[in-house]
Enzyme design. Structure first.
Site, mmCIF file in Angstrom:
data_model
loop_
_atom_site.group_PDB
_atom_site.id
_atom_site.type_symbol
_atom_site.label_atom_id
_atom_site.label_comp_id
_atom_site.label_asym_id
_atom_site.label_seq_id
_atom_site.Cartn_x
_atom_site.Cartn_y
_atom_site.Cartn_z
ATOM 1 N N MET A 199 15.656 5.847 -6.776
ATOM 2 C CA MET A 199 15.900 4.419 -6.857
ATOM 3 C C MET A 199 14.911 3.715 -5.930
ATOM 4 O O MET A 199 15.015 3.816 -4.719
ATOM 5 C CB MET A 199 17.341 4.127 -6.447
ATOM 6 C CG MET A 199 17.606 2.675 -6.230
ATOM 7 S SD MET A 199 19.318 2.191 -5.859
ATOM 8 C CE MET A 199 19.984 3.478 -4.893
ATOM 9 N N PRO A 200 13.930 3.001 -6.477
ATOM 10 C CA PRO A 200 12.986 2.248 -5.652
ATOM 11 C C PRO A 200 13.702 1.110 -4.925
ATOM 12 O O PRO A 200 14.576 0.440 -5.491
ATOM 13 C CB PRO A 200 11.978 1.694 -6.649
ATOM 14 C CG PRO A 200 12.126 2.521 -7.875
ATOM 15 C CD PRO A 200 13.555 2.958 -7.897
ATOM 16 N N PHE A 201 13.317 0.919 -3.666
ATOM 17 C CA PHE A 201 13.939 -0.109 -2.830
ATOM 18 C C PHE A 201 12.843 -0.843 -2.064
ATOM 19 O O PHE A 201 12.062 -0.220 -1.352
ATOM 20 C CB PHE A 201 14.914 0.563 -1.860
ATOM 21 C CG PHE A 201 15.612 -0.389 -0.937
ATOM 22 C CD1 PHE A 201 16.683 -1.132 -1.383
ATOM 23 C CD2 PHE A 201 15.202 -0.524 0.371
ATOM 24 C CE1 PHE A 201 17.344 -2.012 -0.523
ATOM 25 C CE2 PHE A 201 15.851 -1.397 1.231
ATOM 26 C CZ PHE A 201 16.921 -2.137 0.780
#
Length: 63
Positions: A1-3
């Protein structure tokens, strides 16, 4: 999950922040191949008195 964490000097409108969230999310999704619904963006509004530029606060510089 890119953050992604985005730090901005306070004062941007909700519309501007919405545009940042939309564009950063789309760019991350495209760049890493993650589904858009998995991308998270966190905007930090930093008070002008707590943002330093060249040894002075942004507030003192009239930013």
């Amino acid at each position: 999950m890119p953050f992604a964490q985005i730090y901005l000097i306070e004062g941007r409108t909700d519309e501007q922040k919405k545009a940042v969230i939309e564009k950063v999310s789309a760019a991350l999704s495209e760049a890493v191949g993650a589904p858009l619904e998995n991308v998270r963006v966190w905007i930090h509004d930093v008070p002008k008195a707590q943002w330093g530029i060249g040894g002075k606060t942004a507030k003192d510089l009239g930013r």
